[in-house]
Write an enzyme that holds these catalytic residues in place. Structure first.
Site, PDB file in Angstrom:
ATOM      1  N   LYS A 189     -36.619 -13.611 -14.205  1.00  8.45           N
ATOM      2  CA  LYS A 189     -35.734 -14.752 -14.859  1.00  8.45           C
ATOM      3  C   LYS A 189     -36.775 -15.958 -14.721  1.00  8.45           C
ATOM      4  O   LYS A 189     -37.591 -16.053 -14.200  1.00  8.45           O
ATOM      5  CB  LYS A 189     -34.367 -14.789 -14.138  1.00  8.45           C
ATOM      6  CG  LYS A 189     -34.615 -15.169 -12.738  1.00  8.45           C
ATOM      7  CD  LYS A 189     -33.186 -15.249 -12.008  1.00  8.45           C
ATOM      8  CE  LYS A 189     -33.167 -15.576 -10.481  1.00  8.45           C
ATOM      9  NZ  LYS A 189     -32.077 -16.002  -9.910  1.00  8.45           N
TER      10      LYS A 189
ATOM     11  N   TYR B 211     -49.560 -46.677 -10.800  1.00  7.22           N
ATOM     12  CA  TYR B 211     -48.599 -47.620 -10.818  1.00  7.22           C
ATOM     13  C   TYR B 211     -48.252 -48.265  -9.424  1.00  7.22           C
ATOM     14  O   TYR B 211     -48.358 -47.407  -8.668  1.00  7.22           O
ATOM     15  CB  TYR B 211     -47.437 -46.725 -11.289  1.00  7.22           C
ATOM     16  CG  TYR B 211     -47.347 -46.469 -12.981  1.00  7.22           C
ATOM     17  CD1 TYR B 211     -47.432 -47.577 -13.890  1.00  7.22           C
ATOM     18  CD2 TYR B 211     -47.230 -45.132 -13.194  1.00  7.22           C
ATOM     19  CE1 TYR B 211     -47.409 -47.278 -15.264  1.00  7.22           C
ATOM     20  CE2 TYR B 211     -47.513 -44.756 -14.514  1.00  7.22           C
ATOM     21  CZ  TYR B 211     -47.560 -45.657 -15.601  1.00  7.22           C
ATOM     22  OH  TYR B 211     -47.370 -45.148 -16.958  1.00  7.22           O
TER      23      TYR B 211
END
Ligand SMILES: Cc1ncc(COP(=O)(O)O)c(C=O)c1O
Length: 377
Positions: A36, A270
């Site tokens: 999955k 940043y």
């Protein structure tokens, strides 16, 4: 997909060796490969093929679409969808020959009606909740629910299963033992009711490798171990020693895309958060949090360049990270390993998981679709 200087490399030989070792080490050597979530980020079709070739008897997915993707790739093996699906998905499920999981009467009735309408017998596994309390019929109702399936001429009851909640935590063996007892009781109830089911499975990777339900001689559903990652990130183990040596199948790699030499006191990214202590070479690497390199890694995470561990020089940005290479010289195009080995060093998914307060599963599932997967065959 167009080439970019960042990719996840999946070693299908490592995956194969893992599956072979798992099959050899489980109680009945009967393994369903859990693929999955695009095989936990590794690529469902490629991993499914290798797992089946290495001895898995079937595949497990979470969504109908995941099963359909495997069918469209030409995979004919049994594919179990491990939870009930919306009725709108039933035609898709039945038409693609997927195995349904059921535990509620409404779902059984709706699935049966669709199968009848399509003139196709749908194979079903009944899920029992033995203690995880996520999904499943209560053990006391299991026989009644099994009869509902059996009473429907277009449904075939081929399996019964449950799922373990604490198999990779040795300090919670009591929970696992109680789940094993509850599952054994359900199997007995079914037997007493003359209900035969071909497939019976309970253990996940940790349960299967620790043989927690050995006496019941069950099949098992194995995910994380196939990919070479131990389920418990803190101990980097399955809760107690297991008899197999596993190799991580996925590496996350990139190339240096820009190089600068900055002076002491300068800072990058940043917020200009961490001024350099000394003149340093800063490598820009074109992977960021939109690729699954989580922002929180910048404080204590490390990547490998030139065979050495290197710290992040500033915060992770959406598409790029900045790596402090100190006094070493680095060139544009040099190899970077974010997950995997370079020389003697290794950064594992569980190392990231420990830094991020999560589990290795979330790390590889989190490598986003915009990172191309390449396969070593
Ligand atoms: C129902 C079910 N079975 C089996 C597995 C496989 O577990 P693991 O990856 O720990 O082997 C999962 C994974 O989440 C699951 O949800």
């Amino acid at each position: 997909m167009a080439q970019r200087w960042a990719w996840a490399e999946v070693d299908l030989q490592a995956l194969r060796r893992n599956v072979e070792a798992i099959v050899a080490n489980t109680t009945t050597h009967t393994v369903w490969a859990v693929v999955k979530a695009d095989a936990y980020g590794h690529g469902a079709v490629e991993c499914a093929r290798v797992a089946l070739d290495a001895g898995a008897i079937g595949l497990c997915v979470a969504l109908v679409d995941e099963g359909v993707t495997l069918r469209r790739a030409g995979i004919a093996a049994p594919i179990l969808v491990m939870s009930e699906q919306p009725p709108e998905q039933h035609r898709h499920l039945v038409g693609n020959g997927l195995i349904a999981t059921v535990y509620n009467s409404e779902s059984i009735a709706a699935l049966g009606a669709t199968a009848e309408d399509m003139n196709i017998v749908c194979s079903v596994h009944l899920k029992v909740d033995t203690g995880m309390h996520r999904a499943g019929v209560a053990p006391s109702n299991a026989v009644a629910r099994a009869r509902e399936v059996l009473n429907h001429p277009w449904l075939s009851l081929d399996g019964v299963f449950s799922h373990l909640a604490t198999a990779d935590d040795a300090s919670r063996n009591d929970v696992t033992e109680s789940q094993v007892r509850a599952f054994a009781a359900v199997l007995n109830d079914l037997k007493d009711a003359d209900i035969e089911v071909e497939h019976r499975h309970l253990e996940n990777s940790a349960g299967a490798l620790r043989h927690v339900a050995e006496v019941l001689r069950l099949e098992c559903r194995v995910g994380i171990a196939m990919y070479g990652i131990a389920g418990d990130a803190a101990s980097n183990s399955f809760g107690s020693p297991v008899g197999v040596q596993l190799e991580p199948a996925m590496s996350l790699k990139a190339k240096v895309s820009h190089v600068q030499v900055l002076e002491a006191g300068e800072a990058v990214s940043y917020g200009l958060r961490r001024p350099l202590a000394s003149r340093s070479t800063i490598a820009t690497v074109p992977l960021g949090y939109a690729d699954g390199v989580r922002r929180a890694l910048w404080e204590r995470g490390e990547v490998l360049i030139g065979g050495k561990r290197r710290r992040f020089a500033g915060v992770v940005t959406m598409d790029q990270v900045l790596i402090d290479c100190g006094a070493d010289s680095v060139q544009v195009g040099d190899d970077v390993v974010l997950l995997g080995c370079q020389g003697p060093e290794e950064v594992s998914a569980n190392e990231w998981a420990r830094l991020l307060g999560t589990i290795g599963y979330e790390v590889t599932c989190g490598i986003s679709a915009r990172v191309p997967r390449t396969y070593l065959r």
